[in-house]
Design an enzyme around this catalytic site. Structure first.
Site, mmCIF file in Angstrom:
data_model
loop_
_atom_site.group_PDB
_atom_site.id
_atom_site.type_symbol
_atom_site.label_atom_id
_atom_site.label_comp_id
_atom_site.label_asym_id
_atom_site.label_seq_id
_atom_site.Cartn_x
_atom_site.Cartn_y
_atom_site.Cartn_z
ATOM 1 N N ASP A 70 -1.110 8.045 -3.728
ATOM 2 C CA ASP A 70 0.142 7.769 -4.427
ATOM 3 C C ASP A 70 0.730 9.101 -4.897
ATOM 4 O OD1 ASP A 70 2.197 7.008 -6.129
ATOM 5 O OD2 ASP A 70 1.108 5.286 -6.928
ATOM 6 N N GLU A 139 -1.813 14.156 6.350
ATOM 7 C CA GLU A 139 -2.021 15.129 5.282
ATOM 8 C C GLU A 139 -1.578 16.550 5.608
ATOM 9 O OE1 GLU A 139 -5.238 11.951 4.534
ATOM 10 O OE2 GLU A 139 -4.123 12.796 6.220
#
Length: 261
Positions: A70, A139
């Site tokens: 998040d 990522e």
């Protein structure tokens, strides 16, 4: 409030069918992203399953299984280095408990799976998904890395495919994931696929499962020995101020790092 565990949850839904626990990640307004509360609540359910379940079914929403960290929480909180390390430890330990617990963990996956969502999937003993499911690790686009995910993913797919998912950052299909052994079975109707697997798993005794999982962990302790390295790598990328600035900008504007203001 869950009538079995006696706990009220904010980020998950829990139900039991005899000795089968269904744990659903439920943050529909946040694309099932992983925040600290979600990790805490999942860990509480998994701990309960150690004594009271022989099968744990991990699910998400129909269109989104889990989309990773998040960023809103990361960006808005005044997170110290110690806080991020603590969060990484809690998340890694959650996945470790799913992988090594005294139950058969089954991921029932539908829709989008990204970043830490892949960690939840790779931690499970059995992975079932519908054919439209897609898996990705995004990522590196933010200068991060799937540090805590990789030990679990490598255990499933091997180093080469885990590396490919990491560096390419693009989604792969359910069929590709099946070929790479991240997924064990996929069908258009994944609910029916799950039903058939549970019909078989119901026959297994709890004591037999517990002994087998303990033995399996003794044969391969890679997940345990990788823990410190994974947490340290996670700490490194999340303490980089440039990476944190990219995350904050994305939360603020919705723009990816390579896009101009």
């Amino acid at each position: 409030m869950d009538l079995v565990t006696g706990v009220e949850y904010e980020t998950v839904e829990v139900r039991f069918d005899r000795e089968i626990c269904f744990l659903r990640i439920h943050r529909p307004d946040a694309e099932n992203r992983i925040n600290s509360r979600l990790v805490e609540e999942c860990a509480r359910v998994v701990e309960f399953c150690e004594e009271h379940a022989k099968v744990l079914v991990l699910e998400g929403l129909p269109d989104v299984f889990c989309t990773g960290a998040d960023f809103q929480e990361i960006s808005s909180a005044e997170q110290s280095d110690g806080h991020q390390r603590s969060h990484a430890e809690a998340l890694y330990d959650l996945w470790l408990s799913i992988a090594t617990g005294s139950f058969v963990s089954v991921a029932h996956v539908r829709g989008k799976v990204n970043a830490g969502g892949v960690g939840f999937v790779a931690a499970c003993d059995v992975v079932l998904c519908e054919e439209r499911t897609v898996f990705s690790l995004s990522e590196l686009l933010f200068g991060l890395m799937p540090a805590c995910v990789l030990p679990f993913l490598i255990r499933k797919t091997g180093v080469a495919k885990a590396n490919y998912l990491t560096v390419m950052t693009q989604p792969v299909t359910a069929r590709q994931a099946l070929d790479w052994h991240l997924v064990d079975a996929c069908e258009e109707n994944s609910a029916n696929l799950l039903r058939r697997h549970l019909l078989r798993l119901r026959y297994l005794p709890k004591t037999g499962i517990a002994r087998y999982k303990k033995y399996l962990g003794a044969l391969d302790d890679t997940l345990v020995t990788s823990r410190a390295k994974a947490i340290e790598a996670n700490r490194e990328v999340f303490s980089d101020q440039e990476n944190l600035a990219k995350i904050s900008r994305y939360v603020r504007t919705g723009q990816f790092p390579w896009e101009e203001e």
